[in-house]
Design an enzyme around this catalytic site. Structure first.
Site, PDB file in Angstrom:
ATOM      1  N   VAL A  11     -11.923   1.763   1.458  1.00  0.00           N
ATOM      2  CA  VAL A  11     -11.553   2.140   2.914  1.00  0.00           C
ATOM      3  C   VAL A  11     -12.364   3.255   3.180  1.00  0.00           C
ATOM      4  CG1 VAL A  11      -9.825   2.724   4.508  1.00  0.00           C
ATOM      5  CG2 VAL A  11      -9.676   0.668   3.110  1.00  0.00           C
ATOM      6  N   ASP A  30     -12.559  14.089  -1.884  1.00  0.00           N
ATOM      7  CA  ASP A  30     -12.069  12.880  -3.022  1.00  0.00           C
ATOM      8  C   ASP A  30     -11.801  14.029  -4.015  1.00  0.00           C
ATOM      9  OD1 ASP A  30     -11.322  11.018  -4.970  1.00  0.00           O
ATOM     10  OD2 ASP A  30     -11.924   9.499  -3.332  1.00  0.00           O
ATOM     11  N   THR A 122      -2.403   1.939   3.767  1.00  0.00           N
ATOM     12  CA  THR A 122      -1.469   0.893   4.371  1.00  0.00           C
ATOM     13  C   THR A 122      -0.223   1.406   3.788  1.00  0.00           C
ATOM     14  OG1 THR A 122      -3.197  -0.810   4.387  1.00  0.00           O
ATOM     15  CG2 THR A 122      -0.692  -1.476   4.331  1.00  0.00           C
ATOM     16  N   GLU A 151      -6.212  -0.112   8.972  1.00  0.00           N
ATOM     17  CA  GLU A 151      -7.527  -0.580   8.597  1.00  0.00           C
ATOM     18  C   GLU A 151      -7.567  -2.176   8.334  1.00  0.00           C
ATOM     19  OE1 GLU A 151     -10.624   0.703   9.306  1.00  0.00           O
ATOM     20  OE2 GLU A 151     -10.930  -1.513   8.878  1.00  0.00           O
ATOM     21  N   LEU A 153     -10.316  -3.840   7.461  1.00  0.00           N
ATOM     22  CA  LEU A 153     -11.670  -4.483   6.794  1.00  0.00           C
ATOM     23  C   LEU A 153     -11.269  -5.180   5.802  1.00  0.00           C
ATOM     24  CD1 LEU A 153     -12.314  -2.768   3.937  1.00  0.00           C
ATOM     25  CD2 LEU A 153     -13.128  -1.041   5.690  1.00  0.00           C
ATOM     26  N   PHE A 252      -8.635 -19.407   6.411  1.00  0.00           N
ATOM     27  CA  PHE A 252      -7.652 -18.949   5.088  1.00  0.00           C
ATOM     28  C   PHE A 252      -6.857 -20.225   4.918  1.00  0.00           C
ATOM     29  CE2 PHE A 252      -7.065 -14.438   3.580  1.00  0.00           C
ATOM     30  CZ  PHE A 252      -8.287 -13.963   4.164  1.00  0.00           C
ATOM     31  N   LEU A 253      -7.504 -21.247   4.906  1.00  0.00           N
ATOM     32  CA  LEU A 253      -6.865 -22.418   4.517  1.00  0.00           C
ATOM     33  C   LEU A 253      -7.438 -23.039   3.521  1.00  0.00           C
ATOM     34  CD1 LEU A 253      -6.032 -24.226   7.808  1.00  0.00           C
ATOM     35  CD2 LEU A 253      -4.416 -22.951   6.648  1.00  0.00           C
ATOM     36  N   CYS A 263      -4.706  -5.381  -2.328  1.00  0.00           N
ATOM     37  CA  CYS A 263      -3.732  -5.438  -0.954  1.00  0.00           C
ATOM     38  C   CYS A 263      -2.850  -6.453  -0.765  1.00  0.00           C
ATOM     39  CB  CYS A 263      -4.694  -5.790   0.401  1.00  0.00           C
ATOM     40  SG  CYS A 263      -5.956  -3.973   0.603  1.00  0.00           S
ATOM     41  N   LYS A 266       0.435  -6.543  -3.098  1.00  0.00           N
ATOM     42  CA  LYS A 266       1.217  -5.113  -3.150  1.00  0.00           C
ATOM     43  C   LYS A 266       1.690  -4.939  -1.433  1.00  0.00           C
ATOM     44  CE  LYS A 266      -1.947  -1.597  -1.726  1.00  0.00           C
ATOM     45  NZ  LYS A 266      -1.753  -1.065  -0.302  1.00  0.00           N
TER      46      LYS A 266
HETATM   47  P1  NAD Z   1      -9.382   3.234  -3.313  1.00  0.00           P
HETATM   48  O1  NAD Z   1      -8.341   3.333  -4.655  1.00  0.00           O
HETATM   49  O2  NAD Z   1     -10.460   2.221  -3.514  1.00  0.00           O
HETATM   50  O3  NAD Z   1      -9.563   4.557  -2.901  1.00  0.00           O
HETATM   51  C1  NAD Z   1      -8.771   5.616  -2.799  1.00  0.00           C
HETATM   52  C2  NAD Z   1      -9.568   6.884  -2.993  1.00  0.00           C
HETATM   53  O4  NAD Z   1      -8.456   7.995  -2.651  1.00  0.00           O
HETATM   54  C3  NAD Z   1      -9.970   7.436  -4.490  1.00  0.00           C
HETATM   55  O5  NAD Z   1     -11.384   7.570  -4.514  1.00  0.00           O
HETATM   56  C4  NAD Z   1      -9.030   8.431  -4.972  1.00  0.00           C
HETATM   57  O6  NAD Z   1      -9.709   9.167  -6.059  1.00  0.00           O
HETATM   58  C5  NAD Z   1      -8.500   9.130  -3.789  1.00  0.00           C
HETATM   59  N1  NAD Z   1      -7.667   9.915  -3.490  1.00  0.00           N
HETATM   60  C6  NAD Z   1      -6.333   9.792  -4.355  1.00  0.00           C
HETATM   61  N2  NAD Z   1      -5.702  10.754  -4.083  1.00  0.00           N
HETATM   62  C7  NAD Z   1      -6.415  11.720  -3.128  1.00  0.00           C
HETATM   63  C8  NAD Z   1      -5.946  13.077  -2.805  1.00  0.00           C
HETATM   64  N3  NAD Z   1      -4.950  13.772  -2.804  1.00  0.00           N
HETATM   65  N4  NAD Z   1      -6.997  13.644  -2.115  1.00  0.00           N
HETATM   66  C9  NAD Z   1      -8.423  13.115  -2.267  1.00  0.00           C
HETATM   67  N5  NAD Z   1      -8.661  11.756  -2.584  1.00  0.00           N
HETATM   68  C10 NAD Z   1      -7.808  11.183  -3.243  1.00  0.00           C
HETATM   69  O7  NAD Z   1      -8.357   2.463  -2.260  1.00  0.00           O
HETATM   70  P2  NAD Z   1      -8.836   1.630  -1.120  1.00  0.00           P
HETATM   71  O8  NAD Z   1      -8.959   0.081  -1.594  1.00  0.00           O
HETATM   72  O9  NAD Z   1      -9.840   2.266  -0.495  1.00  0.00           O
HETATM   73  O10 NAD Z   1      -7.365   1.477  -0.096  1.00  0.00           O
HETATM   74  C11 NAD Z   1      -7.057   2.703   0.457  1.00  0.00           C
HETATM   75  C12 NAD Z   1      -6.046   2.356   1.350  1.00  0.00           C
HETATM   76  O11 NAD Z   1      -6.393   1.573   2.220  1.00  0.00           O
HETATM   77  C13 NAD Z   1      -4.861   1.772   0.754  1.00  0.00           C
HETATM   78  O12 NAD Z   1      -3.716   2.029   1.139  1.00  0.00           O
HETATM   79  C14 NAD Z   1      -4.902   0.178   1.000  1.00  0.00           C
HETATM   80  O13 NAD Z   1      -3.973  -0.581   0.970  1.00  0.00           O
HETATM   81  C15 NAD Z   1      -5.522   0.409   2.243  1.00  0.00           C
HETATM   82  N6  NAD Z   1      -6.548  -0.883   2.692  1.00  0.00           N
HETATM   83  C16 NAD Z   1      -7.290  -1.446   1.735  1.00  0.00           C
HETATM   84  C17 NAD Z   1      -8.299  -2.336   2.054  1.00  0.00           C
HETATM   85  C18 NAD Z   1      -9.371  -2.883   1.129  1.00  0.00           C
HETATM   86  O14 NAD Z   1      -9.779  -4.074   1.341  1.00  0.00           O
HETATM   87  N7  NAD Z   1      -9.598  -2.054  -0.147  1.00  0.00           N
HETATM   88  C19 NAD Z   1      -8.473  -3.034   3.284  1.00  0.00           C
HETATM   89  C20 NAD Z   1      -7.352  -2.408   4.358  1.00  0.00           C
HETATM   90  C21 NAD Z   1      -6.690  -1.274   4.028  1.00  0.00           C
END
Ligand code: NAD
Length: 435
Positions: A11, A30, A122, A151, A153, A252-253, A263, A266
């Site tokens: 994201v 990061d 999320t 988000e 995506l 989605f069917l 996602c 969880k």
């Molecule tokens: P991810 O695990 O791919 O990335 C998370 C990043 O955050 C990692 O690179 C990690 O090193 C970094 N991080 C953690 N703690 C940190 C800190 N204190 N400071 C700086 N960086 C830090 O996660 P993701 O899949 O991108 O998901 C992120 C959020 O978005 C989640 O809550 C997820 O539920 C939500 N989300 C994900 C998607 C998806 O398709 N992956 C879609 C919509 C929403």
């Protein structure tokens, strides 16, 4: 706008690169040093269409930069997006440890310039309030706002989803946060993308409701698919027949082995848990996890129906990522199914167009498992071929070549990617889902 993104995962990286593409100046932060080094040198650590090209373009233009130093990002920013992971904690409750750690680190580097903090991770209703409380404790005299911007995506089409979204949802309580978020997204809003401003609580719940509803469609069609098998009906026709009703819709069917990924599982559990914490008992939402957690069984059941005991049998597993066009294997059904196959004594060869390396890292088990990039080679001497991800590359496989490589011709198609008649014409025994 001067935008800082905290967390450069699926994201955060997509959002950062796309905000840069929309004309903003972006700093991505990061704690993962290796990831920041890769990104700074233009290497995209995830497989996502269009992302490497847009990353390279915006790095070259100086519109995006990557750092591990949070203070560099926060001091210059007018808006900070939290995009860190919120993994499942105890009893499925969203674990906010990384999010609150990021908020604390930000608060420690605030100057007296007002900042809008936006939560994209999320997380349950009440998280924005918790973030505000956390920041206020450390920086009591600094003006700031907290907003929610869920988000939507999808991995596999993340860039497209970000740049051409169905809607932008923001949860805001003050005019400044509204104005700043409107400015961040104005190129999209100008193109007609709906910009929905709600209360923070509604925005936080919209994300969980959206994911749970999508999970519901999948679990619903899977339940109908299982019944269709009992009565000799075909789920593909059923999905078409109900999907043409615009109140239902065709997407989605697709019946199969259930949802996976980082996602849906969880978020469904976190919503259920959040209900319990507020003294509310979800019934439909609870059932979703129950239905989905049992899906992996169908693969083993179908294999055993034709092969008997799996001990000593050679199984080729095609597809490891939780969906096509991504290398993400987090919570992918393949993890569970491959474990079960190995537990049953089978010898397993796995193949995937892009997710082999990520699977190797996550699948912490040696034994009778071989990794093979070429699906035809994976099928060599196999007793059965199991499809777990609906990759286009698998749909295009040469069925005759596959059949010649295998010792027995059984295909268990967990994603219904093949046409039964075609597969049977090539000499295979075919087992789909709900057909
Ligand atoms: P991810 O695990 O791919 O990335 C998370 C990043 O955050 C990692 O690179 C990690 O090193 C970094 N991080 C953690 N703690 C940190 C800190 N204190 N400071 C700086 N960086 C830090 O996660 P993701 O899949 O991108 O998901 C992120 C959020 O978005 C989640 O809550 C997820 O539920 C939500 N989300 C994900 C998607 C998806 O398709 N992956 C879609 C919509 C929403």
């Amino acid at each position: 706008m001067n935008i800082t993104i905290i967390g450069t995962g699926y994201v955060g990286l997509t959002s950062g690169v796309c905000f840069a593409e929309l004309g903003h100046e972006v700093t991505c932060v990061d704690i993962d040093v290796e990831k920041i080094e890769q990104l700074s040198s233009g290497v995209c650590p995830i497989f996502e269409e269009e992302l490497p090209e847009l990353l390279a373009k915006n790095l070259a233009a100086g519109a995006i930069r990557f750092t591990t130093k949070l203070s560099e990002g926060v001091r210059a920013a007018s808006v900070v997006f939290f995009c860190v992971d919120t993994p499942p904690g105890e009893y499925g409750k969203a674990n906010l440890r990384n999010l609150l750690a990021a908020a604390r680190s930000c608060a420690e580097c605030l100057s007296d310039r007002p900042v809008v903090f936006v939560n994209k991770s999320t997380s349950p209703v009440g998280t924005a309030a918790l973030l505000a409380e956390t920041i206020r404790k450390i920086a009591p005299n600094t003006p700031f706002s907290v907003a929610s911007n869920p988000e939507f995506l999808q991995e596999g089409s993340a860039v497209k989803n970000f740049l051409q979204p169905d809607r932008i949802v923001v949860g805001v309580t003050d005019a400044r946060a509204h104005e700043v978020l409107h400015e961040c997204y104005h190129p999209l809003i100008d193109r007609g993308v709906p910009f929905l401003a709600t209360s923070i609580e509604s925005a936080e719940l919209i994300k969980y409701a959206a994911n749970s509803f999508l999970a519901l469609k999948i679990s619903f069609i899977n339940e109908i698919a299982d019944f269709a098998e009992h009565v000799g009906a075909d789920i593909t026709d059923i999905a078409k027949g109900i999907g043409l009703d615009p109140r239902i819709g065709p997407l989605f069917l697709e019946a199969g082995i259930g949802y996976g990924g980082s996602c849906f599982g969880k978020d469904v559990k976190a919503l259920d848990r959040s209900g319990e914490e507020h003294g509310y008992e979800f019934k439909i939402v609870k059932a979703l996890s129950t239905v989905n957690d049992l899906r992996y069984h169908i693969i083993l059941k179908k294999l055993k129906k034709h092969l008997g005991e799996l001990k000593g049998k050679r199984i080729a597993v095609l597809g490891l990522s939780f969906k096509p066009k991504t290398d993400d294997v987090r919570d992918s059904p393949s993890l569970r199914i491959v474990h079960e196959l190995l537990d049953a004594g089978a010898t397993v060869t796995v193949s995937d167009p892009v997710a082999l390396e990520k699977f190797k890292v996550v699948f912490s088990r040696n034994g009778d498992i071989t990794y093979e990039a070429d699906p035809h080679q994976a099928a060599r001497d196999a007793d059965a071929l199991v499809i777990l991800t609906a990759w286009r590359e698998f749909r295009e496989l040469d069925l005759n070549e596959l059949k010649n490589k295998m010792s027995h011709g059984l295909i268990v198609d967990g994603r219904n990617i093949f046409d039964r008649a075609q597969v049977e014409a090539a000499g295979f025994t075919y087992e789909g889902v709900g057909r």
